[in-house]
Motif scaffolding. Structure first.
Motif, PDB file in Angstrom:
ATOM      1  N   GLN A  49       0.861  -1.183   0.000  1.00  0.00           N
ATOM      2  CA  GLN A  49       0.000   0.000   0.000  1.00  0.00           C
ATOM      3  C   GLN A  49       0.899   1.234   0.000  1.00  0.00           C
ATOM      4  OE1 GLN A  49      -2.028   0.800   3.825  1.00  0.00           O
ATOM      5  NE2 GLN A  49      -1.521  -1.310   4.380  1.00  0.00           N
ATOM      6  N   THR A  50       0.359   2.320  -0.544  1.00  0.00           N
ATOM      7  CA  THR A  50       1.149   3.543  -0.694  1.00  0.00           C
ATOM      8  C   THR A  50       0.872   4.469   0.480  1.00  0.00           C
ATOM      9  OG1 THR A  50       0.977   3.345  -3.083  1.00  0.00           O
ATOM     10  CG2 THR A  50       1.664   5.474  -2.208  1.00  0.00           C
ATOM     11  N   LEU A  51       1.880   4.646   1.328  1.00  0.00           N
ATOM     12  CA  LEU A  51       1.728   5.539   2.472  1.00  0.00           C
ATOM     13  C   LEU A  51       2.314   6.898   2.114  1.00  0.00           C
ATOM     14  CD1 LEU A  51       2.724   3.063   5.330  1.00  0.00           C
ATOM     15  CD2 LEU A  51       0.477   3.516   4.325  1.00  0.00           C
ATOM     16  N   LYS A  52       1.580   7.938   2.495  1.00  0.00           N
ATOM     17  CA  LYS A  52       1.992   9.303   2.180  1.00  0.00           C
ATOM     18  C   LYS A  52       2.663   9.898   3.423  1.00  0.00           C
ATOM     19  CE  LYS A  52      -2.013   8.898   1.093  1.00  0.00           C
ATOM     20  NZ  LYS A  52      -2.942   7.739   0.997  1.00  0.00           N
ATOM     21  N   CYS A  53       3.922  10.257   3.315  1.00  0.00           N
ATOM     22  CA  CYS A  53       4.711  10.626   4.486  1.00  0.00           C
ATOM     23  C   CYS A  53       5.499  11.918   4.307  1.00  0.00           C
ATOM     24  CB  CYS A  53       5.710   9.509   4.820  1.00  0.00           C
ATOM     25  SG  CYS A  53       4.972   7.874   4.976  1.00  0.00           S
ATOM     26  N   ASP A  54       5.779  12.542   5.428  1.00  0.00           N
ATOM     27  CA  ASP A  54       6.650  13.711   5.435  1.00  0.00           C
ATOM     28  C   ASP A  54       7.654  13.482   6.566  1.00  0.00           C
ATOM     29  OD1 ASP A  54       6.040  17.328   5.362  1.00  0.00           O
ATOM     30  OD2 ASP A  54       7.893  16.176   5.432  1.00  0.00           O
ATOM     31  N   PHE A  55       8.908  13.390   6.203  1.00  0.00           N
ATOM     32  CA  PHE A  55       9.923  13.018   7.186  1.00  0.00           C
ATOM     33  C   PHE A  55      10.769  14.196   7.644  1.00  0.00           C
ATOM     34  CE2 PHE A  55       9.006   8.635   7.045  1.00  0.00           C
ATOM     35  CZ  PHE A  55       8.805   8.250   5.729  1.00  0.00           C
ATOM     36  N   HIS A  56      10.252  15.418   7.459  1.00  0.00           N
ATOM     37  CA  HIS A  56      11.071  16.581   7.824  1.00  0.00           C
ATOM     38  C   HIS A  56      10.174  17.721   8.265  1.00  0.00           C
ATOM     39  CE1 HIS A  56      14.977  18.954   6.639  1.00  0.00           C
ATOM     40  NE2 HIS A  56      14.485  19.318   7.806  1.00  0.00           N
ATOM     41  N   ILE A  57      10.029  17.880   9.556  1.00  0.00           N
ATOM     42  CA  ILE A  57       9.019  18.773  10.141  1.00  0.00           C
ATOM     43  C   ILE A  57       9.626  19.539  11.333  1.00  0.00           C
ATOM     44  CG2 ILE A  57       6.828  18.801  11.382  1.00  0.00           C
ATOM     45  CD1 ILE A  57       5.876  17.489   9.106  1.00  0.00           C
ATOM     46  N   HIS A  58       9.288  20.802  11.429  1.00  0.00           N
ATOM     47  CA  HIS A  58       9.776  21.617  12.548  1.00  0.00           C
ATOM     48  C   HIS A  58       8.646  22.216  13.356  1.00  0.00           C
ATOM     49  CE1 HIS A  58      13.979  21.257  11.517  1.00  0.00           C
ATOM     50  NE2 HIS A  58      13.641  21.424  10.259  1.00  0.00           N
ATOM     51  N   THR A  59       8.938  22.527  14.605  1.00  0.00           N
ATOM     52  CA  THR A  59       7.953  23.162  15.471  1.00  0.00           C
ATOM     53  C   THR A  59       8.613  24.303  16.232  1.00  0.00           C
ATOM     54  OG1 THR A  59       8.366  21.977  17.554  1.00  0.00           O
ATOM     55  CG2 THR A  59       7.034  20.836  15.887  1.00  0.00           C
ATOM     56  N   ALA A  60       7.843  24.965  17.064  1.00  0.00           N
ATOM     57  CA  ALA A  60       8.359  26.072  17.867  1.00  0.00           C
ATOM     58  C   ALA A  60       9.468  25.593  18.807  1.00  0.00           C
ATOM     59  CB  ALA A  60       7.222  26.702  18.664  1.00  0.00           C
ATOM     60  N   PHE A  61       9.630  24.285  18.932  1.00  0.00           N
ATOM     61  CA  PHE A  61      10.662  23.767  19.822  1.00  0.00           C
ATOM     62  C   PHE A  61      12.048  23.852  19.217  1.00  0.00           C
ATOM     63  CE2 PHE A  61       8.644  22.084  23.664  1.00  0.00           C
ATOM     64  CZ  PHE A  61       7.331  22.397  23.344  1.00  0.00           C
ATOM     65  N   SER A  62      12.137  24.090  17.909  1.00  0.00           N
ATOM     66  CA  SER A  62      13.409  24.549  17.358  1.00  0.00           C
ATOM     67  C   SER A  62      13.124  25.858  16.638  1.00  0.00           C
ATOM     68  CB  SER A  62      14.084  23.513  16.468  1.00  0.00           C
ATOM     69  OG  SER A  62      13.319  23.185  15.326  1.00  0.00           O
ATOM     70  N   ASP A  63      13.095  25.881  15.339  1.00  0.00           N
ATOM     71  CA  ASP A  63      12.914  27.154  14.636  1.00  0.00           C
ATOM     72  C   ASP A  63      11.621  27.234  13.849  1.00  0.00           C
ATOM     73  OD1 ASP A  63      14.887  26.744  11.576  1.00  0.00           O
ATOM     74  OD2 ASP A  63      13.646  25.345  12.696  1.00  0.00           O
ATOM     75  N   GLY A  64      10.679  26.362  14.211  1.00  0.00           N
ATOM     76  CA  GLY A  64       9.386  26.401  13.536  1.00  0.00           C
ATOM     77  C   GLY A  64       8.447  27.359  14.250  1.00  0.00           C
ATOM     78  N   SER A  65       7.215  27.425  13.770  1.00  0.00           N
ATOM     79  CA  SER A  65       6.275  28.409  14.311  1.00  0.00           C
ATOM     80  C   SER A  65       4.959  27.824  14.777  1.00  0.00           C
ATOM     81  CB  SER A  65       6.004  29.489  13.254  1.00  0.00           C
ATOM     82  OG  SER A  65       7.139  30.284  13.021  1.00  0.00           O
ATOM     83  N   VAL A  66       4.916  26.526  15.029  1.00  0.00           N
ATOM     84  CA  VAL A  66       3.675  25.963  15.546  1.00  0.00           C
ATOM     85  C   VAL A  66       3.973  25.022  16.709  1.00  0.00           C
ATOM     86  CG1 VAL A  66       2.548  26.098  13.288  1.00  0.00           C
ATOM     87  CG2 VAL A  66       3.625  23.964  13.988  1.00  0.00           C
ATOM     88  N   TRP A  67       2.925  24.806  17.515  1.00  0.00           N
ATOM     89  CA  TRP A  67       3.010  23.848  18.600  1.00  0.00           C
ATOM     90  C   TRP A  67       3.011  22.452  17.979  1.00  0.00           C
ATOM     91  CZ3 TRP A  67       4.677  25.597  22.879  1.00  0.00           C
ATOM     92  CH2 TRP A  67       4.558  24.869  24.075  1.00  0.00           C
ATOM     93  N   PRO A  68       3.690  21.487  18.566  1.00  0.00           N
ATOM     94  CA  PRO A  68       3.804  20.167  17.927  1.00  0.00           C
ATOM     95  C   PRO A  68       2.473  19.491  17.588  1.00  0.00           C
ATOM     96  CG  PRO A  68       5.379  20.356  19.711  1.00  0.00           C
ATOM     97  CD  PRO A  68       4.507  21.575  19.786  1.00  0.00           C
ATOM     98  N   ASP A  69       1.456  19.695  18.376  1.00  0.00           N
ATOM     99  CA  ASP A  69       0.192  19.010  18.096  1.00  0.00           C
ATOM    100  C   ASP A  69      -0.396  19.459  16.758  1.00  0.00           C
ATOM    101  OD1 ASP A  69      -1.958  20.895  20.441  1.00  0.00           O
ATOM    102  OD2 ASP A  69      -0.397  21.544  19.058  1.00  0.00           O
ATOM    103  N   ILE A  70      -0.117  20.690  16.379  1.00  0.00           N
ATOM    104  CA  ILE A  70      -0.613  21.195  15.097  1.00  0.00           C
ATOM    105  C   ILE A  70      -0.067  20.364  13.932  1.00  0.00           C
ATOM    106  CG2 ILE A  70      -0.396  23.129  13.476  1.00  0.00           C
ATOM    107  CD1 ILE A  70      -2.516  23.678  15.461  1.00  0.00           C
ATOM    108  N   ARG A  71       1.155  19.907  14.054  1.00  0.00           N
ATOM    109  CA  ARG A  71       1.743  19.139  12.954  1.00  0.00           C
ATOM    110  C   ARG A  71       0.962  17.851  12.711  1.00  0.00           C
ATOM    111  NH1 ARG A  71       3.577  23.041  10.366  1.00  0.00           N
ATOM    112  NH2 ARG A  71       5.599  23.892  11.027  1.00  0.00           N
ATOM    113  N   VAL A  72       0.555  17.215  13.799  1.00  0.00           N
ATOM    114  CA  VAL A  72      -0.227  15.985  13.659  1.00  0.00           C
ATOM    115  C   VAL A  72      -1.597  16.321  13.074  1.00  0.00           C
ATOM    116  CG1 VAL A  72      -1.376  14.141  14.928  1.00  0.00           C
ATOM    117  CG2 VAL A  72       0.974  14.776  15.497  1.00  0.00           C
ATOM    118  N   GLN A  73      -2.226  17.350  13.599  1.00  0.00           N
ATOM    119  CA  GLN A  73      -3.545  17.766  13.114  1.00  0.00           C
ATOM    120  C   GLN A  73      -3.491  18.097  11.622  1.00  0.00           C
ATOM    121  OE1 GLN A  73      -6.585  17.901  14.572  1.00  0.00           O
ATOM    122  NE2 GLN A  73      -7.539  18.883  12.795  1.00  0.00           N
TER     123      GLN A  73
END
Lengths: 352, 352, 352, 352
Positions: A49-73
């Motif tokens: 089966q074809t899984l759609k993935c993103d293996f490179h994500i940032h959050t406010a815990f380094s230099d991103g701009s969202v809380w980690p839960d937003i990434r999952v949402q």
């Protein structure tokens, strides 16, 4: 129904029919889009089966701009199957305000992921200058342990934890996609497993050969810092970049097995990059043919990825989710949005 | 151009024409949607321009899930004209991780706002139980000073700073839109300036009378904690909730003057709520008429808000940005998506 | 690639990459939408496939405004599986200009249908005043023979030819959906097989009971005179009215067998009408459930028809082609866009 | 409102609120899209308004597939301002069935045009082989009189009637855009006024020079035989081909005056072709600039035509109806979707 009641009903705005509907409160929860998840249709093949993935994500815990839960949402809403949390180890511009260790963003996101039954992969980004550059270590168990001075040591620690190493955006920031001696060493030592043929808003055409030349898995990831909807929703029909993973099952183990087997394709901006075998099989699984007596055929693209093919000097498009009426081609077509290598497009033939 | 070159060009994917386009890197910056801002077309009247605003916004600095700069980016992209940063004073579930005072979210967002020339209003949310409930204090100068035990004192401090007070979501959380004695007191003392007829995913129909009954400005705000695109992008055409402010100029002062004059309408889920005067003038400014000799008229809705009107038992829709062919009505129409009060719709007549 | 070539490529408009691309001519055939057919996804059940049909169509050969081949092209593009050509016998306002017999529109359309492998059904409309009204006779062999004075004789002739009779728009033109004695007679004699619960721009709610009361197949047809895209493309997401036919095979015979067995549902304006059995089975086949540990479930609507259900006073929407996160319901839901009869909605339960 | 009534309201399908809403009939006339006209926003300049026109249209009266009234309805719905009825004189494949003279299609369409207040131009197509090819004669008074053996005589008769001559699809059917001696003669004699730089699904790049070289007006027309929505609605955002006419007033006379003055641009597939003056002025009128203190500028494209510009090796897109954040450019940009001639793009500078 009496005319009076009819007019009364007419006065009920079309737009404001709410679920609990009384004088005190009209609720519109049925319009809350956060409860809606897209379906991205991409068929599998050979039992995968074809899984759609993103293996490179940032959050406010380094230099991103969202809380980690937003990434999952976000990823859940978009229709992805898995993401890896990969905040930078070394680069944490918010660290005066956001006080936490290197595992915290994963821990916070994990709660959201469990609620949604969504696959979350623990990871981090080893962030150094070229020649080494940036590498993601995913499927690790403890990111804190990778906070060491020597990045090669960090890689080894990651490997000891069972980690999987991705070489990020080889062409950034100097617009040169150089395969340095250090990478050659690491690949030969089995310490680089994958690479990004595409990252955020750029691809690295020279690297389209690397999956074949070096046996490392091609990927397309967002490296998202802001929001995916904000940065990628350009035009009416868009599919954000993603790494397609052809897995035996939809699980952490399934993804890891497929990544180890290099069973991936990079998908970005309508383009696919990877091995001829997987590209061919994906295209074949996506296009269903019905031959007409008139010498034409109806080709139905059952996937969400459009294909553009050149045959005998003419261009044919197979739009996502639609049926195209085309000649009953004899011979090969060049699939110009599918790259098996640098400047090398997939050749495809329709089954007789 | 020779046929060979023609075929070579054909092999250039339609989808992958990038701006710097070479072997090392293909850039797709021209597709970076973060550089694109929507235009929301809503006409003004009487020399006022219509500013699209959201006066109730949260970030990771209280119980929201994004970094403050994202709120400015989001609102700028959506086509809004101003937002107010209103993190909770009392409720800060991330405070063990996010270490900052009550002004920090505004300060961070302000940098982003200045870069984009976007209007940002300093504010905070006084967060208590009913009967008092939650109130936003905006146009304040120092949110830290509102962190006191007595909420009525917090209101006074806000007023001293030149603050403007909004009574939030009157019907939440108990689904009862009660106008308590305390609110009556505060309104009479001039300490409540506005109220939310709509908040996040619900409206409060009883409150549709309050702008007329109490002389406080009607508002619709998101009270957004997640992302606006994630929560509201339901269906293909959506306009997030917003407070329309009819201002003399597009500036902080212009907004404040209009808010003081109660020159607002609440817009949410395709519905408008507010005074008859402003509703009438807005509808009138939005619909341009061209009478045909056949006894019909073409009505062009130059705005992004659709209107639905009932005339003589029949429903007529004036879709956003389109022209509708309708009879040359004589007499009044009931505009069923425009409320002047609870269960009271706007009556509209086309000019002769 | 050299920078010069890169800039040259940049000057190639993104928008004008054509297939044969030279100085004399740039072809855009790959953008010719007439070669593209929509896919309408509606699952079948019990071994039946769901055919999307329109059994009421007009052309310039009676009082319509298009050449017959356009109807086939239109329906093919929309994703339908079959149409019936049903020009009026008695009403032919163009007959001074369009000189032809009653079979000609079918004959012309048949050529287009054969080229596209599209199913075309021969038919005609017996067009009289109420009480009898209008009836379509489809699956006939010679429409000329129905041009007789006595409509009841026309019906008999149609039956002799193997025809199938549809009672059209019972509520038109007097806005009264009266089941007259003549219809009772005809139904009892087996001379009315189906009826339109919906026609063009109106439905007939009283008739929602008739499939159960009289054993005649419920239908929704366009009765289109202009163009379907012109009259129905209202809003961004639209599905034109259609009769769903649950057939054993996609062929003339398959459709006829299903129509004889009354195995149809009327679909219009997002609403379905018909027997409880078929509605339930269609909804069940459309909604795939995945239960989460959190007490919620993901319900994926694999069809192009959205469903709206009420449970315990709350409204839940299952958007077409998307996944909705909802509670793991216990007990029944009322499917408010599915009618088993007049004012009677389908009750649905999710499988455990 | 009581809870019972609330639940009753919930059972009212969101989708089926109709205007007359009773047991006998539910009307959905408010969803009849034939009453809705698109607005195509393209600004004018120098006091001219931009009229959107199609000067090459066929119906069932020659070799098209629709009744003439449909052409008016179609164009009105699309948001055009005028069309010319140009059925073939010589080629009438339906003439055994459709019995009428050469003016009939215009006469029938005229009734529809008058009802809608839509501008309809009388015309016809002189249809011969190359070298002469096909020419439209529009603004004629009697098409019957052009049915003569000698096409050059037909041209003269058209001119006597006050006709305006368009050289159609120069590159069709042999894919060679040859300017023959006969055309040189006719142009010099003032007997060719305009030419099609684009027709149906192809453009003729060599001809992009002709407006400058020969002083004839550039046009883009559909030459539509089927339906415009069927053939051109490719993808979600589409603007059908059209000739932009910069006129003093929206009327037959206004159009003619502008055509005589060669005040046109050809618009097709996102591309514009014509004189540098008009292209520059159109782009300038379309893009509104607001400079930010950060060294960037917001450029709002108030039109429905997107522009793509190259500056210093980088591509910038100005999407239709949106605002783009771009650098405050110094120097020229090459507008790569605007052609002043063959392989010659417009150079544009933003005002300081």
């Amino acid at each position: 129904m009496k005319r009076i009641a009819a007019i009364a009903l007419l006065l009920l705005p079309l737009a404001a029919a709410a679920q609990i509907s009384n004088d005190d409160v009209h609720k519109y929860d049925h319009r809350n889009n956060s409860q809606v998840r897209n379906v991205i249709s991409i068929p599998g093949f050979d039992g995968y089966q074809t899984l759609k993935c993103d293996f490179h994500i940032h959050t406010a815990f380094s230099d991103g701009s969202v809380w980690p839960d937003i990434r999952v949402q976000e990823a859940w809403q978009e229709g992805l199957d898995a993401i890896a949390m990969t905040d930078h180890i070394e680069y944490r511009p918010h660290k005066n305000i956001v006080v936490a260790d290197h595992n915290e963003s994963y821990n916070i996101a994990k709660k959201a992921a469990d609620r949604l039954g969504f696959i979350l992969i623990k990871g981090t980004e080893i962030t150094r200058s070229k020649p080494l550059g940036h590498l993601n270590a995913i499927f690790i168990t403890d990111a804190n342990k990778l906070d060491v001075e020597d990045p090669l040591k960090a890689i080894d620690i990651a490997r000891e934890q069972g980690g999987y190493i991705i070489w990020n955006h080889p062409g950034w920031p100097d617009d040169k996609s150089t395969f340095y001696p250090i990478h050659d060493e690491l690949v030969k030592a089995g310490k680089i497993d994958a690479y990004e043929a595409y990252n955020y808003m750029e691809s690295y055409p020279l690297t389209f050969d690397w999956h074949a030349d070096y046996g490392i898995a091609p990927m397309a990831n967002t490296d998202i810092h802001g929001t995916v909807a904000g940065d990628y929703a350009y035009g009416d029909r868009w599919l954000r970049p993603m790494t397609l993973v052809f897995a035996r099952e939809k699980s952490l183990e399934g993804i890891r097995e497929a990544l180890d087997a290099r069973r991936t394709l990079a998908f970005f901006q309508g383009t696919l990059v990877g091995s001829e075998e997987y590209l061919f099989k994906l295209v074949k699984a996506s296009l269903k043919v019905r031959r007409l007596s008139s010498g034409n055929m109806e080709v139905t693209n059952i996937s969400d990825i459009a294909y553009e093919m050149v045959h005998d000097g003419r261009l044919y498009v197979f739009p996502a989710g639609k049926t195209a009426l085309v000649p009953d081609f004899s011979g090969e077509l060049v699939v110009r949005n599918c790259y098996t290598g640098h400047n090398k497009c997939l050749h495809f033939t329709f089954e007789k």
